[in-house]
Scaffold this motif. Sequence first.
Motif, PDB file in Angstrom:
ATOM      1  N   ARG A  39     -13.819 -25.567  -3.048  1.00  0.00           N
ATOM      2  CA  ARG A  39     -14.844 -26.462  -2.510  1.00  0.00           C
ATOM      3  C   ARG A  39     -15.375 -27.313  -3.654  1.00  0.00           C
ATOM      4  N   VAL A  40     -15.318 -28.630  -3.478  1.00  0.00           N
ATOM      5  CA  VAL A  40     -15.734 -29.566  -4.519  1.00  0.00           C
ATOM      6  C   VAL A  40     -17.128 -30.090  -4.193  1.00  0.00           C
ATOM      7  N   TYR A  41     -18.004 -29.995  -5.181  1.00  0.00           N
ATOM      8  CA  TYR A  41     -19.380 -30.486  -5.066  1.00  0.00           C
ATOM      9  C   TYR A  41     -19.589 -31.590  -6.084  1.00  0.00           C
ATOM     10  N   GLU A  42     -20.263 -32.661  -5.652  1.00  0.00           N
ATOM     11  CA  GLU A  42     -20.588 -33.747  -6.563  1.00  0.00           C
ATOM     12  C   GLU A  42     -22.095 -33.884  -6.681  1.00  0.00           C
ATOM     13  N   ARG A  43     -22.516 -34.301  -7.852  1.00  0.00           N
ATOM     14  CA  ARG A  43     -23.941 -34.444  -8.142  1.00  0.00           C
ATOM     15  C   ARG A  43     -24.475 -35.715  -7.496  1.00  0.00           C
ATOM     16  N   THR A  44     -25.583 -35.585  -6.767  1.00  0.00           N
ATOM     17  CA  THR A  44     -26.238 -36.730  -6.139  1.00  0.00           C
ATOM     18  C   THR A  44     -27.733 -36.647  -6.406  1.00  0.00           C
ATOM     19  N   ARG A  45     -28.403 -37.762  -6.359  1.00  0.00           N
ATOM     20  CA  ARG A  45     -29.856 -37.783  -6.521  1.00  0.00           C
ATOM     21  C   ARG A  45     -30.507 -37.225  -5.276  1.00  0.00           C
ATOM     22  N   ASP A  46     -31.514 -36.383  -5.468  1.00  0.00           N
ATOM     23  CA  ASP A  46     -32.230 -35.763  -4.355  1.00  0.00           C
ATOM     24  C   ASP A  46     -33.055 -36.789  -3.594  1.00  0.00           C
ATOM     25  N   GLY A  47     -33.604 -37.752  -4.312  1.00  0.00           N
ATOM     26  CA  GLY A  47     -34.424 -38.764  -3.678  1.00  0.00           C
ATOM     27  C   GLY A  47     -35.864 -38.329  -3.462  1.00  0.00           C
ATOM     28  N   SER A  52     -34.816 -35.284  -8.638  1.00  0.00           N
ATOM     29  CA  SER A  52     -33.921 -34.297  -9.225  1.00  0.00           C
ATOM     30  C   SER A  52     -32.506 -34.451  -8.665  1.00  0.00           C
ATOM     31  N   TRP A  53     -31.572 -33.756  -9.294  1.00  0.00           N
ATOM     32  CA  TRP A  53     -30.187 -33.777  -8.862  1.00  0.00           C
ATOM     33  C   TRP A  53     -29.932 -32.669  -7.850  1.00  0.00           C
ATOM     34  N   ARG A  54     -29.040 -32.930  -6.899  1.00  0.00           N
ATOM     35  CA  ARG A  54     -28.591 -31.946  -5.922  1.00  0.00           C
ATOM     36  C   ARG A  54     -27.068 -31.952  -5.933  1.00  0.00           C
ATOM     37  N   TRP A  55     -26.480 -30.869  -5.468  1.00  0.00           N
ATOM     38  CA  TRP A  55     -25.029 -30.756  -5.382  1.00  0.00           C
ATOM     39  C   TRP A  55     -24.624 -30.805  -3.914  1.00  0.00           C
ATOM     40  N   GLU A  56     -23.756 -31.761  -3.577  1.00  0.00           N
ATOM     41  CA  GLU A  56     -23.332 -31.977  -2.202  1.00  0.00           C
ATOM     42  C   GLU A  56     -21.831 -31.738  -2.085  1.00  0.00           C
ATOM     43  N   GLU A  57     -21.420 -30.927  -1.095  1.00  0.00           N
ATOM     44  CA  GLU A  57     -19.987 -30.672  -0.904  1.00  0.00           C
ATOM     45  C   GLU A  57     -19.301 -31.938  -0.426  1.00  0.00           C
ATOM     46  N   THR A  58     -18.227 -32.328  -1.120  1.00  0.00           N
ATOM     47  CA  THR A  58     -17.504 -33.549  -0.759  1.00  0.00           C
ATOM     48  C   THR A  58     -16.066 -33.292  -0.331  1.00  0.00           C
ATOM     49  N   ALA A  59     -15.515 -32.096  -0.608  1.00  0.00           N
ATOM     50  CA  ALA A  59     -14.129 -31.816  -0.213  1.00  0.00           C
ATOM     51  C   ALA A  59     -13.899 -30.310  -0.163  1.00  0.00           C
ATOM     52  N   VAL A  60     -12.986 -29.904   0.729  1.00  0.00           N
ATOM     53  CA  VAL A  60     -12.512 -28.522   0.795  1.00  0.00           C
ATOM     54  C   VAL A  60     -10.998 -28.597   0.660  1.00  0.00           C
ATOM     55  N   LEU A  61     -10.464 -28.022  -0.418  1.00  0.00           N
ATOM     56  CA  LEU A  61      -9.040 -28.101  -0.728  1.00  0.00           C
ATOM     57  C   LEU A  61      -8.384 -26.751  -0.459  1.00  0.00           C
ATOM     58  N   THR A  62      -7.151 -26.769   0.058  1.00  0.00           N
ATOM     59  CA  THR A  62      -6.430 -25.540   0.367  1.00  0.00           C
ATOM     60  C   THR A  62      -5.086 -25.529  -0.357  1.00  0.00           C
ATOM     61  N   PRO A  63      -4.416 -24.364  -0.429  1.00  0.00           N
ATOM     62  CA  PRO A  63      -3.100 -24.302  -1.074  1.00  0.00           C
ATOM     63  C   PRO A  63      -2.015 -25.097  -0.365  1.00  0.00           C
ATOM     64  N   THR A  64      -2.253 -25.513   0.864  1.00  0.00           N
ATOM     65  CA  THR A  64      -1.238 -26.270   1.597  1.00  0.00           C
ATOM     66  C   THR A  64      -1.571 -27.748   1.733  1.00  0.00           C
ATOM     67  N   THR A  65      -2.839 -28.110   1.590  1.00  0.00           N
ATOM     68  CA  THR A  65      -3.217 -29.519   1.727  1.00  0.00           C
ATOM     69  C   THR A  65      -4.353 -29.844   0.788  1.00  0.00           C
ATOM     70  N   GLY A  66      -4.562 -31.124   0.591  1.00  0.00           N
ATOM     71  CA  GLY A  66      -5.750 -31.575  -0.108  1.00  0.00           C
ATOM     72  C   GLY A  66      -6.817 -31.862   0.921  1.00  0.00           C
ATOM     73  N   GLY A  67      -7.865 -32.538   0.511  1.00  0.00           N
ATOM     74  CA  GLY A  67      -8.908 -32.912   1.449  1.00  0.00           C
ATOM     75  C   GLY A  67      -8.607 -34.255   2.077  1.00  0.00           C
ATOM     76  N   GLY A  68      -7.478 -34.840   1.697  1.00  0.00           N
ATOM     77  CA  GLY A  68      -7.141 -36.178   2.161  1.00  0.00           C
ATOM     78  C   GLY A  68      -6.051 -36.186   3.210  1.00  0.00           C
ATOM     79  N   ARG A  69      -5.206 -37.190   3.162  1.00  0.00           N
ATOM     80  CA  ARG A  69      -4.265 -37.428   4.255  1.00  0.00           C
ATOM     81  C   ARG A  69      -2.817 -37.076   3.938  1.00  0.00           C
ATOM     82  N   ARG A  70      -2.443 -36.995   2.657  1.00  0.00           N
ATOM     83  CA  ARG A  70      -1.035 -36.780   2.312  1.00  0.00           C
ATOM     84  C   ARG A  70      -0.816 -35.380   1.765  1.00  0.00           C
ATOM     85  N   SER A  71       0.425 -34.892   1.852  1.00  0.00           N
ATOM     86  CA  SER A  71       0.723 -33.555   1.369  1.00  0.00           C
ATOM     87  C   SER A  71       1.160 -33.537  -0.083  1.00  0.00           C
TER      88      SER A  71
END
Length: 172
Positions: A39-47, A52-71
């Motif tokens: 699970r990939v988290y990126e730093r974002t401003r809390d607002g 302060s900074w917050r961590w927001e999940e931006t992608a979930v990667l698996t051994p068979t696929t990425g979080g995107g469209r291609r294999s």
Amino acid sequence: ADPCVLTQTLGPFPAGSVNCVSWTASGDALAVGVGATARVYERTRDGGAGSSWRWEETAVLTPTTGGGRRSSSSGDPLPAVEAGELAALAWSGVFGARRALWGAAAHVLMLWTQPADAGAAADASEWQLAWRRQLATPVSLLAGCGGAAALLASAGDGDRLAKVWHPEPPDD
């Protein structure tokens, strides 16, 4: 005053417990290995008032696929492998990628990449499984070298060898 303060907790995760974690060298992204997913988290401003900074999940990667469209980076399917729970994660530089994350699960070593043009928030989750290899021995330790070096070192429990990996540059 306490020099270390807990700022945020990530989870709980329905897929299981946390197996490994890894920061990018710049500290702007965090990968958390939960079960067989990264699970990939990126730093974002809390607002908020403290800005302060917050961590927001931006992608979930698996051994068979990425979080995107291609294999794979070439668009071809990668060979099938049996991967278990992630044991180690490491960030590294890779040619033409904004970010690259290595993962080790049992006898499988994987490389996910995020395209260099994925800087916009709408494209932040576009990852691809660029490379995957079945290994003879399980990997439990990873160390990535960021920047243009694009190097990875791996080893297993009780291993008497450290392996150094370097992805091939893309054909121009």
